[in-house]
Scaffold this motif. Structure first.
Motif, PDB file in Angstrom:
ATOM      1  N   THR A 100     -55.766  82.018  76.029  1.00 44.42           N
ATOM      2  CA  THR A 100     -56.833  83.009  75.914  1.00 44.42           C
ATOM      3  C   THR A 100     -57.366  83.420  77.280  1.00 44.42           C
ATOM      4  OG1 THR A 100     -57.503  82.142  73.757  1.00 44.42           O
ATOM      5  CG2 THR A 100     -59.116  83.476  74.938  1.00 44.42           C
ATOM      6  N   ILE A 101     -57.605  82.445  78.157  1.00 44.88           N
ATOM      7  CA  ILE A 101     -58.184  82.784  79.465  1.00 44.88           C
ATOM      8  C   ILE A 101     -57.182  83.550  80.319  1.00 44.88           C
ATOM      9  CG2 ILE A 101     -57.577  80.786  80.914  1.00 44.88           C
ATOM     10  CD1 ILE A 101     -61.091  82.340  80.526  1.00 44.88           C
ATOM     11  N   VAL A 102     -55.893  83.250  80.181  1.00 44.19           N
ATOM     12  CA  VAL A 102     -54.872  83.995  80.926  1.00 44.19           C
ATOM     13  C   VAL A 102     -54.797  85.430  80.432  1.00 44.19           C
ATOM     14  CG1 VAL A 102     -52.389  84.196  81.331  1.00 44.19           C
ATOM     15  CG2 VAL A 102     -53.509  81.983  81.584  1.00 44.19           C
ATOM     16  N   ARG A 103     -54.923  85.616  79.111  1.00 41.91           N
ATOM     17  CA  ARG A 103     -54.900  86.970  78.563  1.00 41.91           C
ATOM     18  C   ARG A 103     -56.121  87.767  79.025  1.00 41.91           C
ATOM     19  NH1 ARG A 103     -52.929  89.218  73.761  1.00 41.91           N
ATOM     20  NH2 ARG A 103     -51.146  87.847  74.130  1.00 41.91           N
ATOM     21  N   GLU A 104     -57.275  87.117  79.040  1.00 38.70           N
ATOM     22  CA  GLU A 104     -58.512  87.816  79.391  1.00 38.70           C
ATOM     23  C   GLU A 104     -58.727  87.935  80.897  1.00 38.70           C
ATOM     24  OE1 GLU A 104     -61.097  86.364  75.450  1.00 38.70           O
ATOM     25  OE2 GLU A 104     -61.526  85.546  77.447  1.00 38.70           O
ATOM     26  N   GLN A 105     -58.281  86.916  81.640  1.00 41.48           N
ATOM     27  CA  GLN A 105     -58.492  86.888  83.089  1.00 41.48           C
ATOM     28  C   GLN A 105     -57.179  86.513  83.789  1.00 41.48           C
ATOM     29  OE1 GLN A 105     -61.962  84.488  84.165  1.00 41.48           O
ATOM     30  NE2 GLN A 105     -62.842  84.792  82.128  1.00 41.48           N
ATOM     31  N   PRO A 106     -56.220  87.418  83.827  1.00 44.03           N
ATOM     32  CA  PRO A 106     -54.895  87.092  84.374  1.00 44.03           C
ATOM     33  C   PRO A 106     -54.901  86.666  85.833  1.00 44.03           C
ATOM     34  CG  PRO A 106     -55.121  89.468  83.997  1.00 44.03           C
ATOM     35  CD  PRO A 106     -56.285  88.806  83.326  1.00 44.03           C
ATOM     36  N   ASP A 107     -55.987  86.954  86.549  1.00 40.76           N
ATOM     37  CA  ASP A 107     -56.028  86.556  87.956  1.00 40.76           C
ATOM     38  C   ASP A 107     -56.104  85.037  88.130  1.00 40.76           C
ATOM     39  OD1 ASP A 107     -58.786  86.924  86.924  1.00 40.76           O
ATOM     40  OD2 ASP A 107     -59.365  86.268  88.930  1.00 40.76           O
ATOM     41  N   VAL A 108     -56.327  84.283  87.044  1.00 42.77           N
ATOM     42  CA  VAL A 108     -56.339  82.818  87.176  1.00 42.77           C
ATOM     43  C   VAL A 108     -54.979  82.304  87.635  1.00 42.77           C
ATOM     44  CG1 VAL A 108     -58.113  82.520  85.411  1.00 42.77           C
ATOM     45  CG2 VAL A 108     -55.715  82.347  84.757  1.00 42.77           C
ATOM     46  N   LEU A 109     -53.937  83.090  87.425  1.00 42.46           N
ATOM     47  CA  LEU A 109     -52.594  82.670  87.802  1.00 42.46           C
ATOM     48  C   LEU A 109     -52.218  83.090  89.218  1.00 42.46           C
ATOM     49  CD1 LEU A 109     -50.662  83.529  84.497  1.00 42.46           C
ATOM     50  CD2 LEU A 109     -51.607  81.333  85.212  1.00 42.46           C
ATOM     51  N   GLU A 110     -53.105  83.805  89.895  1.00 43.38           N
ATOM     52  CA  GLU A 110     -52.780  84.307  91.228  1.00 43.38           C
ATOM     53  C   GLU A 110     -52.670  83.164  92.232  1.00 43.38           C
ATOM     54  OE1 GLU A 110     -55.569  87.271  92.399  1.00 43.38           O
ATOM     55  OE2 GLU A 110     -54.868  88.753  90.931  1.00 43.38           O
ATOM     56  N   VAL A 111     -51.509  83.043  92.832  1.00 42.95           N
ATOM     57  CA  VAL A 111     -51.279  82.057  93.886  1.00 42.95           C
ATOM     58  C   VAL A 111     -50.432  82.716  94.962  1.00 42.95           C
ATOM     59  CG1 VAL A 111     -51.414  80.016  92.397  1.00 42.95           C
ATOM     60  CG2 VAL A 111     -49.218  81.177  92.717  1.00 42.95           C
ATOM     61  N   ASP A 112     -50.445  82.144  96.139  1.00 46.70           N
ATOM     62  CA  ASP A 112     -49.543  82.609  97.188  1.00 46.70           C
ATOM     63  C   ASP A 112     -48.783  81.410  97.733  1.00 46.70           C
ATOM     64  OD1 ASP A 112     -51.273  81.269  98.962  1.00 46.70           O
ATOM     65  OD2 ASP A 112     -52.439  83.086  99.308  1.00 46.70           O
ATOM     66  N   GLU A 113     -47.968  81.626  98.703  1.00 50.75           N
ATOM     67  CA  GLU A 113     -47.136  80.546  99.234  1.00 50.75           C
ATOM     68  C   GLU A 113     -47.970  79.374  99.744  1.00 50.75           C
ATOM     69  OE1 GLU A 113     -43.606  79.871 102.600  1.00 50.75           O
ATOM     70  OE2 GLU A 113     -44.378  81.873 102.171  1.00 50.75           O
TER      71      GLU A 113
END
Length: 295
Positions: free
Chosen positions: A275-288
């Motif tokens: 649910t949180i990924v669907r509503e707030q996809p930026d939670v998955l934002e990562v970089d190297e």
């Protein structure tokens, strides 16, 4: 007529050939019963990949806590152990909103209070509590503590949860009460006493303070906190209405083995994460850099 003992009551750890899929099967050892075979937490081929995953999950947990109203001001802290350096853990910086947390915000701290990554201030209470918990419990990959409403209310009673519902059985004989309250935690000795009181259990009720949970994954620890908060709410409601009926020791113990298992805790967190990924996809934002131990 089917009895309570004929109900679906068991989870089964998937075998290597189960392909980690969710399945509903008959229990060959117990006629009339059934078991769930569930997927397991992911495994990783590098520390970098596992580090990114843990940090993503930790950020998701912060966002979920905020969404559920489990945070309050600057109080509360969630941590996860680093996979490559288990003597270090990732923690939220002091003063950053749970609802705005990102992987780049997390601090990397050791058990002595030294900050290895990050430039924001470290919450002294977070260090004192979580460092001692992680040191005492090598199996505790993650720990969660926040000033949630029902957890705080229930903690003033200074007693453990009763096994009055199936969900409350998650904590049956698997949590302890940390007695007394001496103010904001800033003393390492108090952190050590908390760790000693926790022992091998999954949760603490901190008198006049709130709840603390641990788990073998971020997902598990976060779900135990959410579930314990709800168990506190249910018991407060039930006792306000009358005298709740407890589940028998035998059934509570058997239920705990099912709903209180590590795999159950991990699996129960997945809908919240979806649910949180669907509503707030930026939670998955990562970089190297998020996969690196030291930037």
């Amino acid at each position: 007529m089917a009895t309570e003992n004929d109900a679906v009551k068991f989870f089964k750890e998937p075998q290597a050939d189960d392909n980690e899929k969710l399945a509903f099967l008959k229990d060959e050892k117990h006629p009339g019963r059934f078991v769930f075979t569930m997927p397991r937490p992911p495994t990783f081929d590098s520390f970098a990949a596992e580090r990114r995953h843990r940090k993503q999950r930790l950020v998701a947990a912060f966002r979920i806590f905020a969404k559920l109203g489990l945070d309050e001001g600057v109080g509360g802290h969630l941590t996860c152990r680093d996979p490559e350096r288990p003597d270090l853990f990732w923690v939220n910086p002091f003063g950053t909103s749970f609802g705005c947390m990102a992987t780049k915000d997390l601090l990397l701290v050791d058990h002595h209070g030294s900050v290895f990554r990050g430039h924001s201030p470290l919450n002294a209470a977070a260090f004192v509590i979580h460092s001692k918990i992680h040191m005492a419990r090598p199996d505790a990959i993650a720990a969660c503590h926040s000033h949630s409403i029902y957890g705080k209310a229930f903690s003033t009673l200074a007693r453990p949860l009763l096994p009055i519902t199936q969900d409350a059985c998650m904590f049956y004989q698997d949590h302890r009460v940390f007695p007394g309250f001496s103010g904001v935690v800033a003393d390492e000795e108090e952190g050590e006493r908390m760790a000693q009181t926790l022992g091998s259990n999954k949760a603490l009720i901190l008198q006049n303070h709130g709840l603390l949970t641990v788990g073998g994954t971020v997902d598990e620890a976060a779900f135990w906190f959410i579930a314990m908060e709800k168990a506190c709410q249910v018991q407060l409601l039930a006792e306000a209405a009358g005298t709740p009926t407890c589940i028998s020791h035998e059934v509570a113990e058997e239920s705990h083995a099912t709903v209180g298992s590590a795999i159950s805790g991990w699996f129960n967190f997945q809908p919240y994460h979806q649910t949180i990924v669907r509503e707030q996809p930026d939670v998955l934002e990562v970089d190297e850099a998020d996969g690196q131990l030291l930037a």
